[in-house]
Design a protein around this motif. Structure first.
Motif, PDB file in Angstrom:
ATOM      1  N   ASN A 411       0.597  -1.709   0.281  1.00 31.26           N
ATOM      2  CA  ASN A 411      -0.119   0.172   0.183  1.00 31.26           C
ATOM      3  C   ASN A 411       0.883   1.234  -0.413  1.00 31.26           C
ATOM      4  OD1 ASN A 411      -2.555  -1.265  -0.092  1.00 31.26           O
ATOM      5  ND2 ASN A 411      -2.773  -1.605   2.151  1.00 31.26           N
ATOM      6  N   SER A 412       1.769   1.459   0.044  1.00 31.04           N
ATOM      7  CA  SER A 412       3.110   2.706   0.146  1.00 31.04           C
ATOM      8  C   SER A 412       3.378   2.253  -1.386  1.00 31.04           C
ATOM      9  CB  SER A 412       4.212   2.302   1.347  1.00 31.04           C
ATOM     10  OG  SER A 412       3.736   1.687   2.443  1.00 31.04           O
ATOM     11  N   PHE A 413       3.325   1.846  -2.054  1.00 37.44           N
ATOM     12  CA  PHE A 413       3.589   1.664  -3.835  1.00 37.44           C
ATOM     13  C   PHE A 413       2.725   0.891  -4.574  1.00 37.44           C
ATOM     14  CE2 PHE A 413       7.522   0.370  -1.510  1.00 37.44           C
ATOM     15  CZ  PHE A 413       8.808   2.057  -1.646  1.00 37.44           C
ATOM     16  N   PRO A 414       1.369   1.570  -4.415  1.00 39.03           N
ATOM     17  CA  PRO A 414       0.585   1.415  -5.422  1.00 39.03           C
ATOM     18  C   PRO A 414       0.742   1.321  -6.711  1.00 39.03           C
ATOM     19  CG  PRO A 414      -0.375   3.645  -5.105  1.00 39.03           C
ATOM     20  CD  PRO A 414       1.797   2.967  -3.887  1.00 39.03           C
ATOM     21  N   SER A 415      -0.418   0.523  -6.898  1.00 34.43           N
ATOM     22  CA  SER A 415      -0.098  -0.054  -8.800  1.00 34.43           C
ATOM     23  C   SER A 415      -0.305   1.198  -9.762  1.00 34.43           C
ATOM     24  CB  SER A 415      -0.914  -0.760  -9.231  1.00 34.43           C
ATOM     25  OG  SER A 415      -0.929  -1.458 -10.753  1.00 34.43           O
ATOM     26  N   PRO A 416       0.645   1.519 -10.755  1.00 27.73           N
ATOM     27  CA  PRO A 416       0.450   2.366 -11.837  1.00 27.73           C
ATOM     28  C   PRO A 416      -1.313   2.753 -11.811  1.00 27.73           C
ATOM     29  CG  PRO A 416       2.601   2.047 -11.926  1.00 27.73           C
ATOM     30  CD  PRO A 416       1.849   1.092 -11.159  1.00 27.73           C
ATOM     31  N   SER A 417      -1.398   1.200 -12.767  1.00 25.80           N
ATOM     32  CA  SER A 417      -2.479   0.893 -13.057  1.00 25.80           C
ATOM     33  C   SER A 417      -4.238   1.129 -11.730  1.00 25.80           C
ATOM     34  CB  SER A 417      -2.812   0.069 -13.939  1.00 25.80           C
ATOM     35  OG  SER A 417      -2.986  -1.031 -12.586  1.00 25.80           O
ATOM     36  N   ALA A 418      -4.235   1.733 -11.096  1.00 22.39           N
ATOM     37  CA  ALA A 418      -4.548   1.589 -10.012  1.00 22.39           C
ATOM     38  C   ALA A 418      -5.938   3.364 -10.412  1.00 22.39           C
ATOM     39  CB  ALA A 418      -4.357   1.293  -8.072  1.00 22.39           C
ATOM     40  N   ARG A 419      -7.230   3.020  -9.803  1.00 20.35           N
ATOM     41  CA  ARG A 419      -7.769   4.176 -10.360  1.00 20.35           C
ATOM     42  C   ARG A 419      -8.330   4.782  -8.844  1.00 20.35           C
ATOM     43  NH1 ARG A 419     -11.910   3.165 -14.538  1.00 20.35           N
ATOM     44  NH2 ARG A 419     -10.527   2.430 -16.460  1.00 20.35           N
ATOM     45  N   THR A 420      -7.579   5.570  -8.229  1.00 22.97           N
ATOM     46  CA  THR A 420      -7.086   6.476  -7.048  1.00 22.97           C
ATOM     47  C   THR A 420      -8.221   6.786  -6.231  1.00 22.97           C
ATOM     48  OG1 THR A 420      -4.794   5.743  -6.816  1.00 22.97           O
ATOM     49  CG2 THR A 420      -6.693   6.898  -5.042  1.00 22.97           C
ATOM     50  N   THR A 421      -9.991   6.407  -5.586  1.00 21.89           N
ATOM     51  CA  THR A 421     -11.239   6.889  -5.897  1.00 21.89           C
ATOM     52  C   THR A 421     -10.858   8.183  -4.466  1.00 21.89           C
ATOM     53  OG1 THR A 421     -11.535   5.834  -4.431  1.00 21.89           O
ATOM     54  CG2 THR A 421     -12.242   5.373  -6.128  1.00 21.89           C
ATOM     55  N   HIS A 422      -9.843   7.355  -3.556  1.00 18.28           N
ATOM     56  CA  HIS A 422      -9.386   7.958  -1.598  1.00 18.28           C
ATOM     57  C   HIS A 422      -8.074   8.537  -1.904  1.00 18.28           C
ATOM     58  CE1 HIS A 422     -14.126   7.366  -1.254  1.00 18.28           C
ATOM     59  NE2 HIS A 422     -13.637   6.127  -1.990  1.00 18.28           N
ATOM     60  N   TYR A 423      -8.045   9.857  -1.304  1.00 16.26           N
ATOM     61  CA  TYR A 423      -6.818  10.281  -1.408  1.00 16.26           C
ATOM     62  C   TYR A 423      -6.349   9.366   0.195  1.00 16.26           C
ATOM     63  CZ  TYR A 423      -2.382  12.858  -0.126  1.00 16.26           C
ATOM     64  OH  TYR A 423      -1.517  12.623   0.507  1.00 16.26           O
ATOM     65  N   HIS A 424      -4.962   8.579   0.542  1.00 21.24           N
ATOM     66  CA  HIS A 424      -4.030   8.295   1.315  1.00 21.24           C
ATOM     67  C   HIS A 424      -3.170   9.151   1.494  1.00 21.24           C
ATOM     68  CE1 HIS A 424      -7.268   5.741   1.423  1.00 21.24           C
ATOM     69  NE2 HIS A 424      -7.435   4.894   0.707  1.00 21.24           N
ATOM     70  N   HIS A 425      -2.821   9.644   3.388  1.00 17.01           N
ATOM     71  CA  HIS A 425      -2.127  10.126   3.095  1.00 17.01           C
ATOM     72  C   HIS A 425      -0.149   9.340   3.053  1.00 17.01           C
ATOM     73  CE1 HIS A 425      -2.874  14.249   4.925  1.00 17.01           C
ATOM     74  NE2 HIS A 425      -4.258  13.923   5.042  1.00 17.01           N
ATOM     75  N   PRO A 426       0.775   8.777   2.928  1.00 16.85           N
ATOM     76  CA  PRO A 426       1.886   8.527   3.355  1.00 16.85           C
ATOM     77  C   PRO A 426       1.439   8.232   4.960  1.00 16.85           C
ATOM     78  CG  PRO A 426       2.364  10.759   2.729  1.00 16.85           C
ATOM     79  CD  PRO A 426       1.377  10.831   2.655  1.00 16.85           C
ATOM     80  N   GLN A 427       1.770   6.005   5.204  1.00 14.52           N
ATOM     81  CA  GLN A 427       1.989   5.999   5.409  1.00 14.52           C
ATOM     82  C   GLN A 427       3.401   6.264   6.555  1.00 14.52           C
ATOM     83  OE1 GLN A 427       1.363   1.531   6.839  1.00 14.52           O
ATOM     84  NE2 GLN A 427       3.487   1.458   6.059  1.00 14.52           N
ATOM     85  N   LYS A 428       3.250   6.612   7.970  1.00 17.86           N
ATOM     86  CA  LYS A 428       5.038   6.599   8.839  1.00 17.86           C
ATOM     87  C   LYS A 428       5.143   5.656   9.671  1.00 17.86           C
ATOM     88  CE  LYS A 428       7.094   8.832  11.350  1.00 17.86           C
ATOM     89  NZ  LYS A 428       8.477   9.651  10.831  1.00 17.86           N
ATOM     90  N   SER A 429       6.612   4.821   8.824  1.00 16.60           N
ATOM     91  CA  SER A 429       7.082   3.598   9.462  1.00 16.60           C
ATOM     92  C   SER A 429       8.594   4.026   9.757  1.00 16.60           C
ATOM     93  CB  SER A 429       7.444   3.347   8.588  1.00 16.60           C
ATOM     94  OG  SER A 429       6.615   3.103   7.504  1.00 16.60           O
ATOM     95  N   ILE A 430       7.804   3.451  11.548  1.00 19.19           N
ATOM     96  CA  ILE A 430       9.011   4.002  12.164  1.00 19.19           C
ATOM     97  C   ILE A 430       9.823   1.552  12.521  1.00 19.19           C
ATOM     98  CG2 ILE A 430       9.874   3.248  14.233  1.00 19.19           C
ATOM     99  CD1 ILE A 430       7.900   6.067  14.747  1.00 19.19           C
ATOM    100  N   MET A 431      10.804   1.169  12.260  1.00 20.70           N
ATOM    101  CA  MET A 431      11.093   0.414  12.432  1.00 20.70           C
ATOM    102  C   MET A 431      12.746   1.014  13.750  1.00 20.70           C
ATOM    103  SD  MET A 431      12.311  -2.605  11.614  1.00 20.70           S
ATOM    104  CE  MET A 431      11.447  -2.604  10.154  1.00 20.70           C
TER     105      MET A 431
END
Length: 671
Positions: A411-431
């Motif tokens: 979900n951090s690298f969506p497919s270019p062919s996907a039709r995005t209907t809702h904007y999602h903020h980029p995920q905040k990740s901690i390792m």
């Protein structure tokens, strides 16, 4: 060239923090923390052990921050940015929430579970994060009992086709009696029978997790987060694990096993659903609506009891799967009761990498270790590719190679062919990377190598080799004669001592990298060899079984054939006996006819002797001749019958023949 401290990446895939496990002995350490220029250290240096014969390089790694051995749980909780991540998940000031991901990575026994889940005396990051969430939502949290106005709308708004429970119904089904009307599932109009989720109330009473007995420190009462005063919140919890590259629900496995011990767990799919065409979700999870911090802790403990663990040579309680703890924070307007918006805080406890030689694993545990190391290797590749993206590379991140990286990055690298209907903020990740400075050098260096934000290699000098090269490039007078060389050239064709040394250093660095790769491939080779041996043993056993089965079938067919031949022989023997009996009966009837005719003739002869008539003498002589002819024929018949020894009428024919052998004697008797 010195390596600059890395800035705190705001848009990178991970903020990477390093936590060192406290030393357990006075043994030598191979890891050293460098004094940072800022408030916190950010660099470490690892040196190969003194007994290492590979002449490996000294490596220097950079992280967002390094937490040394004396770091406390609360210091780590606040230092790695969990509080801002939770604030982003809550989505204050009317904004939609932002997903957050917190993961731990490290060698088995380096302190991952202590960091994430805590101990009997200290809470982990998971418990503290839950406490902060429930403390922040407070009175704005919806009720979690069945029949509450928000319950049906929450179940209908779920996009993952989940089976949704209230916490009360779920815990009652696990540890006591449950009201069957407390269960609802998406896609089902009526309330179904949930008897498969009900266990015997008394069978698990001694395992009921009690929040009052769990650790209460460190406290998070001093942490206050802003929330939308006009919104109401709901907290939905789910848990699953990635075991042998398959996804299993941790909140239904225990229930199903207690009700149906022989039923295997069903793997779940990570896919797009009808209501989530742009994002992949784990479909069919069990989700629990929790109304209090205590209910969330009980659900967490219930899921942890189902997670796969095993004892190895490296760790007495080693996780054999990657555990995912998902906290969905749903929000909607309190007055309008509009649609629910959702953001998720995902806490991941990755299984520890381990070497089969040190862990002394075998059989199923060795296969599990192979899958764990393989998935962590793919995770390292993805993180290295992400570091290349920071430097401007456009290579595709290979996150679809295994289920773990697909769950973390798809979900951090969506497919270019996907039709995005809702904007999602980029995920905040901690390792959070955990390391033991006195542990396994090879495994720890491998983990650090692909998790660090930056890396610098310092090749150790080899005096004997260097002096030989320098001496070979100079003449006896100390100067290189024009037009002459030492006869040794570098791969690039340069012959100066500095060029030789530079390329020698590069060669040593490449050797170190290839050595690490060889270690990984050696482990995989050992795993594949073990699997091959198991397969060959299974194959040999199958061949022996087939040979035994073939012999049994041959014996059975032979016995059936023998029985059929014996039955056919008896049938033909019976038919032959019947034929011989019929022939003997026919012969006896003919003999009776002859005897009757002979008697009639004898009577005529006697009558002639009693009352002789003219010309009767000639007639008698003629009859005697005929009688002789008949007697000869009878003897021939008797000889033929005597040849047939199996005939049951042999004695009868002999007796009959002897009885009427002398007609003259009979005539004398009649006289």
């Amino acid at each position: 060239m010195a390596m600059d401290p890395p800035p705190r990446p705001s848009s990178s895939l991970f903020d990477v923090f390093l936590r060192l496990r406290p030393s357990r002995s006075n043994d030598a350490r191979f890891l050293t923390v460098e004094d940072g220029e800022g408030a916190h250290p950010t660099h470490i240096t690892i040196k190969p052990p003194t007994d290492d014969k590979r002449k490996r390089a000294v490596e220097r790694f950079a992280f967002t921050q390094v937490f040394e051995e004396d770091a406390r749980q609360m210091e780590l909780f606040k230092g790695i940015g969990v509080v801002p991540m939770i604030e982003g998940v809550l989505g204050a000031n009317g904004h939609h929430g932002r997903d957050g991901l917190l993961a731990t990575l490290g060698v088995t026994g380096s302190g991952k579970s202590h960091t994430i889940l805590g101990t009997k005396s200290q809470r982990g990051i998971t418990q503290m994060a839950l406490d902060v969430l429930f403390q922040a939502t407070g009175e704005q949290l919806v009720q979690s009992f069945y029949g509450a106005p928000a319950f049906t709308s929450l179940a209908a708004a779920d996009v993952s086709e989940a089976h949704m429970f209230t916490a009360t119904a779920f815990l009652d089904s696990m540890y006591g009696n449950v009201d069957q009307s407390s269960f609802i599932s998406r896609g089902q109009a009526s309330v179904p029978d949930c008897s498969s989720f009900i266990t015997n109330g008394g069978s698990r009473s001694n395992k009921v997790p009690r929040p009052s007995t769990m650790p209460q420190s460190p406290s998070v009462d001093d942490i206050a987060l802003p929330v939308d005063e006009t919104a109401e919140y709901a907290i939905v919890i789910s848990m699953y694990e990635v075991y042998n590259d398959r996804i299993f629900d941790l909140l239904t496995g225990t229930v199903t096993k207690s009700k149906h011990p022989n039923v295997k767990r069903r793997a779940l799919l990570f896919k797009s659903t009808e209501q989530s065409p742009d994002r992949k979700v784990v479909a069919g999870l069990t989700k629990i609506i929790c109304g209090s911090f205590e209910e969330a802790l009980m659900v967490l403990e219930t899921g942890l009891m189902e997670r796969k663990v095993a004892g190895t040579g490296s760790n007495a309680v080693s996780s054999r799967s990657h555990g995912f703890f998902c906290v969905e924070v749903k929000k909607r307007d309190m007055q309008r009761k509009g649609p629910w918006s959702s953001s998720t805080l995902t806490i991941v406890d990755l299984a520890g990498s381990e070497r089969a030689r040190n862990a002394k694993t075998a059989g199923e545990t060795l296969a599990e270790a192979g899958k764990i190391n393989e998935s962590l290797m793919y995770l390292g590749q993805c993180m290295q590719m992400q570091s290349d993206h920071q430097a401007g590379s456009r290579n595709v991140v290979p996150f679809r190679q295994c289920k773990l990286t697909e769950l973390l990055f798809s979900n951090s690298f969506p497919s270019p062919s996907a039709r995005t209907t809702h904007y999602h903020h980029p995920q905040k990740s901690i390792m959070v990377v955990t390391a033991d400075a006195q542990g396994d050098f090879n495994a720890t260096s491998q983990i650090l190598r692909y998790s660090a934000l930056a890396r610098e290699v310092t090749v150790p000098r080899i005096p004997s080799t260097t002096s030989a090269i320098i001496s070979s490039t100079t003449s006896t007078s100390g100067a290189l004669k024009p037009g002459l060389t030492s006869g040794r050239t570098t791969p690039s064709g340069r012959t100066t001592p500095s060029a030789v040394l530079e390329e020698l250093e590069a060669a040593h660095a490449e050797i170190a990298r290839l050595t690490a790769d060889v270690e990984v491939f050696a482990l995989r080779l050992a795993e594949e060899t073990a699997r091959r041996k198991v397969a060959e043993a299974s194959w040999c056993a199958a061949e022996e079984h087939m040979q035994d089965l073939e012999q049994d079938i041959r014996d059975e067919c032979f016995a059936e054939t023998e029985a059929a031949v014996a039955a056919e022989r008896r049938r033909w023997q019976a038919a032959l006996d019947n034929e011989q009996d019929s022939q003997a009966a026919h012969l006896d009837s003919k003999i009776d006819v002859v005897i009757k005719a002979t008697r009639a003739q004898m009577r005529d002869v006697v009558k002639v002797y009693e009352d002789p008539e003219p010309g009767l003498r000639e007639r008698m002589e003629e009859l005697e001749r005929e009688n002789e002819v008949l007697r000869a024929k009878l003897e021939v018949r008797e000889r033929e019958a005597a040849l047939k020894s199996a005939s049951p009428v042999k004695k009868l024919r002999v007796l009959k023949g002897k009885r009427f052998e002398d007609p003259a004697l009979m005539m004398g008797l009649e006289d």
